[in-house]
Scaffold this active site. Structure first.
Site, short mmCIF file in Angstrom:
data_model
loop_
_atom_site.label_atom_id
_atom_site.label_comp_id
_atom_site.label_asym_id
_atom_site.label_seq_id
_atom_site.Cartn_x
_atom_site.Cartn_y
_atom_site.Cartn_z
N ASN A 10 -6.69 -2.88 -10.65
CA ASN A 10 -5.71 -1.80 -10.72
C ASN A 10 -5.32 -1.65 -12.19
OD1 ASN A 10 -3.54 -0.10 -10.60
ND2 ASN A 10 -2.22 -1.46 -9.39
N LYS A 12 -3.49 0.48 -13.51
CA LYS A 12 -2.13 1.03 -13.67
C LYS A 12 -2.15 2.16 -14.72
CE LYS A 12 -0.23 -3.26 -11.98
NZ LYS A 12 0.87 -4.22 -11.93
N HIS A 96 2.26 0.53 -3.40
CA HIS A 96 2.44 -0.45 -4.46
C HIS A 96 3.92 -0.60 -4.77
CE1 HIS A 96 2.10 -2.61 -8.22
NE2 HIS A 96 0.86 -2.87 -7.91
N GLU A 98 5.41 -0.97 -7.47
CA GLU A 98 5.88 -0.18 -8.62
C GLU A 98 6.23 1.24 -8.19
OE1 GLU A 98 2.58 -1.16 -11.14
OE2 GLU A 98 3.38 -3.19 -11.38
N GLU A 169 1.35 -8.51 -2.27
CA GLU A 169 1.74 -8.61 -3.67
C GLU A 169 3.23 -8.96 -3.76
OE1 GLU A 169 -1.28 -6.36 -6.35
OE2 GLU A 169 0.46 -5.10 -6.00
N GLY A 175 2.89 -9.13 -12.85
CA GLY A 175 3.09 -8.95 -14.29
C GLY A 175 3.98 -10.01 -14.92
N SER A 215 -0.31 -11.63 -10.86
CA SER A 215 -0.69 -12.59 -11.91
C SER A 215 -1.96 -13.37 -11.57
CB SER A 215 0.47 -13.55 -12.22
OG SER A 215 1.58 -12.83 -12.74
P1 13P Z 1 -0.73 -8.29 -12.45
O1 13P Z 1 -2.09 -8.85 -12.11
O2 13P Z 1 -0.66 -7.70 -13.82
O3 13P Z 1 0.36 -9.25 -12.13
O4 13P Z 1 -0.52 -7.02 -11.46
C1 13P Z 1 -0.71 -7.18 -10.10
C2 13P Z 1 -0.67 -5.85 -9.45
O5 13P Z 1 0.37 -5.22 -9.36
C3 13P Z 1 -1.94 -5.29 -8.94
O6 13P Z 1 -1.72 -4.14 -8.18
#
Ligand code: 13P
Length: 253
Positions: A10, A12, A96, A98, A169, A175, A215
């Protein structure tokens, strides 16, 4: 039948067009003809068609990071599942954190998107996960169960079994560099599979891949994906470099 591991990048809201092209080309090159693991990348919308050309005729598949639940219309700034399909995507990430937490998307809105995306022929990667406060308050099961039930209740078994991936997640792991331990991931994944079993029966619950995100790095990928109910990874930061992304892919083999 054992579930084939599924590793998804992903990206992002990262990459320039040049970086996206370089990254996609490097993933295609380094993955070669590997078919023991399924691999997909999810670039930002404006780069989808460029990346689609680079991954065509390779085992690397393409996904989008979101969609709007309508075919077309006066929805300024939104992108429809049909457009995503036409851009060359097989997958769309929905729910997600976010978007749930950062942008206020409700369970009901995500439910509509899941149905629309499936109706359009996109396969769905549905994200669920709890905040740190929810985990500490003992609400992991309540929260993820509500997210899962709301998004999937009433769908046909066949669709769920063939067209859906769940991504667990935990928000506190995204992150932050603080991944869930393999045991924490397994416990949550087993719970989610039990919920799927309750909703759709044994066969469907065993067919649906449940990937972990938060992560994931080359150093922790093998231990997390080595758990019996962890079927892959949804990778954020570490998917932005071909070397670390491919190291995670190899950890899945
Ligand atoms: P990270 O791997 O940067 O923690 O992000 C995970 C994520 O949100 C994947 O969709």
């Amino acid at each position: 039948m054992p579930r084939t591991k599924f590793v998804v990048g992903n990206w992002k809201m990262y990459t320039t067009i040049d970086q996206a092209r370089d990254l996609a080309a490097a993933v295609v090159r380094d993955l070669g003809g590997e078919d023991r693991v399924r691999v997909a990348v999810c670039p930002p919308f404006p780069w989808l068609t460029a990346v689609a050309e680079l991954v065509a005729h390779s085992p690397v598949e393409l996904g989008a990071q979101n969609c709007y639940p309508a075919n077309e219309g006066a929805f300024t700034g939104e992108v429809s599942p049909i457009m995503i399909r036409e851009a060359g995507c097989r997958y769309v990430i929905l729910g997600h954190s976010e978007r749930r937490h950062g942008l206020g998307e409700s369970d009901e809105f995500i439910r509509r998107k899941v149905r629309f995306a499936l109706d359009t022929g996109l396969d769905v990667i549905l994200c669920v996960g709890e905040t740190l406060a929810e985990r500490e308050a003992g609400q992991l099961h309540d929260v993820t169960s509500r997210q899962l039930t709301s998004a999937l209740d009433g769908l046909e078994r066949e669709r769920v079994a063939r067209r859906l991936t769940i991504a667990y997640e935990p928000i506190w792991a995204i992150g932050t560099g603080h991944n869930a331990t393999p045991e924490q991931a397994q416990e949550a994944h087993r719970f989610l599979r039990d919920r799927l079993r309750g909703m759709f029966g044994e066969e469907t619950a065993e067919a649906v891949p449940i990937s972990y995100g938060g992560s994931v790095k080359p150093e922790n990928a093998a231990a997390i994906m080595g758990q019996p109910d962890v079927d892959g990874a949804l990778v954020g930061g570490a998917s932005l470099k071909a070397e670390s992304f491919l190291a995670i892919v190899w950890a899945a083999v």
